[in-house]
Design a protein around this motif. Structure first.
Motif, short mmCIF file in Angstrom:
data_model
loop_
_atom_site.label_atom_id
_atom_site.label_comp_id
_atom_site.label_asym_id
_atom_site.label_seq_id
_atom_site.Cartn_x
_atom_site.Cartn_y
_atom_site.Cartn_z
N GLU A 1 -7.40 5.10 17.41
CA GLU A 1 -8.66 4.35 17.57
C GLU A 1 -8.84 3.31 16.47
O GLU A 1 -9.53 2.30 16.67
N ILE A 2 -8.28 3.56 15.28
CA ILE A 2 -8.39 2.64 14.16
C ILE A 2 -7.01 2.49 13.52
O ILE A 2 -6.08 3.21 13.83
N ARG A 3 -6.91 1.54 12.58
CA ARG A 3 -5.71 1.37 11.77
C ARG A 3 -6.10 1.56 10.31
O ARG A 3 -7.26 1.71 9.97
N SER A 4 -5.09 1.51 9.42
CA SER A 4 -5.34 1.74 8.00
C SER A 4 -4.37 0.91 7.18
O SER A 4 -3.48 0.25 7.71
N ALA A 5 -4.55 0.94 5.85
CA ALA A 5 -3.65 0.24 4.93
C ALA A 5 -3.51 1.07 3.67
O ALA A 5 -4.35 1.92 3.37
N PHE A 6 -2.41 0.82 2.96
CA PHE A 6 -2.12 1.54 1.72
C PHE A 6 -2.05 0.53 0.59
O PHE A 6 -1.18 -0.35 0.60
N ALA A 7 -2.95 0.61 -0.38
CA ALA A 7 -3.09 -0.41 -1.42
C ALA A 7 -2.60 0.12 -2.75
O ALA A 7 -3.34 0.79 -3.48
N MET A 8 -1.35 -0.21 -3.08
CA MET A 8 -0.79 0.20 -4.37
C MET A 8 -0.27 -0.99 -5.17
O MET A 8 -0.59 -1.15 -6.33
N THR A 9 0.54 -1.85 -4.56
CA THR A 9 1.21 -2.95 -5.27
C THR A 9 0.21 -3.93 -5.87
O THR A 9 -0.80 -4.28 -5.24
N GLU A 10 0.51 -4.41 -7.07
CA GLU A 10 -0.39 -5.33 -7.77
C GLU A 10 0.36 -6.57 -8.26
O GLU A 10 1.56 -6.49 -8.58
#
Length: 406
Positions: free
Chosen positions: A130-139
């Motif tokens: 129903e939804i999507r997501s993201a993974f936020a690590m890299t800077e």
């Protein structure tokens, strides 16, 4: 040693091949046409053909195959490897099966480490597609190949955490349906090196959370799977219950997430190589140069033979790694996971390069999938850890083992 697929895997492979031939490959052109008509090109998963493919995949039992246990299909890594490889032959198949990164890794994290509330609020809709997501690590400001360098701060303030920092190359973030972000940052910079980091869930519309721009990969914006974004967090306030597990668990969670993620990338990449070789052979038979088909030219035959040998070598190494993950766990398979992460992108990149060469100028164009596949595979030599880090660690392990043997 036994090299045949077990009955369930063999059945799934046949189902998957039929799904690809009857539905996925014909949908690629339709997808491009429908996507071109969207007002928001980043909302790629809202085009009608994606919904049709997902319905077909669910009806065939090709849904959430990556996730073991009751929440997924209950497959082993070895069983999933055979199906994931086939899905890699088209960029539409993983999304159609709800087996696309970064959602797979995020679902694994929530399944393994999420609280009951987090699982109900975020894991269940992700599992349903129903939804999507993201993974936020890299800077952008640190060498993110060393995850302990992460500078984003996650500071406790009463019953909230306050987040400040910048991220980039956050895959899928441009998609408006990416409703939840798994964010890695530091909660205690004074703690032991691998206990400084934590992970927290941030909703897309949270005040202070801003998506600045899409990043391009060798000129491709990858809008057909959600792009890669640069983000910032400015005094973003998040309820404490959004923290995943406990403070200081972030690095360990990241390692648990990356093991399956690395092998999933390698599984799908073999599918990329198989399709590239099929395209190479078809083109070589069609094209005539200097009085004979390209397929009769010695150098082209050399490339075809080398490609087949390299694909078979990769497949065996990936399958062995999957088997080890099933039998001795991800930690016990660490050396093999590193080996496939080193070998697979470089090998598939070589095969794609030869396919592009056979296609000539057309291979560089948007008329064929090879150039885009090359850009994507090249990026895997950074994603989930660069080649050099994996080689250094693998060499250190090999030296230690050889010294012990002496």
């Amino acid at each position: 040693m036994y090299f045949a697929y077990d009955p369930l895997t063999a059945e799934l492979r046949e189902t998957m091949l039929e799904f690809m031939n009857d539905h996925v490959y014909p949908a690629e052109k339709v997808f491009a046409e429908q996507l071109a008509q969207l007002d928001d090109k980043w909302a790629w998963d809202s085009v009608p053909i994606i919904g049709e493919l997902r319905a077909e995949a669910r009806w065939r039992g090709l849904w959430n195959l990556f996730l073991p246990g009751e929440e997924g299909a209950g497959l082993t890594n070895l069983q999933y490897a055979a199906v994931a490889e086939i899905s890699g032959r088209s960029h539409l198949a993983p999304a159609a099966m709800n087996c696309a990164a970064p959602d797979t890794g995020n679902m694994e994290v929530l399944s393994l480490f999420g609280s009951g509330q987090q699982r109900e609020k975020w894991l269940e809709p992700l599992l349903e597609g129903e939804i999507r997501s993201a993974f936020a690590m890299t800077e952008p400001d640190v060498a993110s190949s060393d995850a302990t360098n992460i500078g984003t701060r996650i500071e406790r303030d009463g019953d909230e955490y306050v987040i400040n920092g910048r991220k980039w190359w956050i895959t899928g973030a441009m998609n408006p349906n990416a409703k939840i972000f798994v964010v890695m940052g530091k909660t205690d910079p004074s703690a032991q090196r691998h206990r400084q980091q934590s992970m927290i869930l941030v909703e897309r519309d949270t005040p202070g959370f801003e998506i600045h721009r899409a990043m391009h990969v060798l000129g491709y914006d990858d809008h057909d799977h959600g792009g890669h974004a640069e983000l910032s967090f400015t005094d973003v306030r998040i309820p404490v219950e959004n923290l995943i597990a406990d403070e200081g668990d972030g690095f360990a969670i990241a390692q648990a997430r990356l093991g399956p993620g690395r092998i999933h990338h390698c599984m799908r990449s073999i599918g990329v190589a198989e399709r590239a070789l099929a395209l190479l052979c078809a083109r070589a038979d069609e094209r005539v140069a200097f009085g004979k088909p390209l397929s009769e030219q010695g150098v082209v035959r050399d490339w075809i033979a080398e490609s087949r040998v390299r694909i078979e070598q990769l497949r065996l190494l990936v399958l062995k790694t999957a088997w080890l993950m099933d039998t001795v766990g991800n930690k016990g398979a660490h050396t093999e996971i590193q080996a496939i992460k080193i070998a697979t992108p470089a090998t598939v990149q070589w095969i794609l390069d030869k396919a592009i060469q056979v296609f000539g100028a057309g291979g560089l164009s948007q008329d064929f999938p090879l150039a885009a596949a090359y850009a994507s595979i090249r990026s895997l030599r950074f994603a989930d850890g660069p080649d050099e880090v994996h080689k250094s660690t693998l060499a250190r392990t090999e030296l230690r083992n050889q010294r012990a043997a002496r």
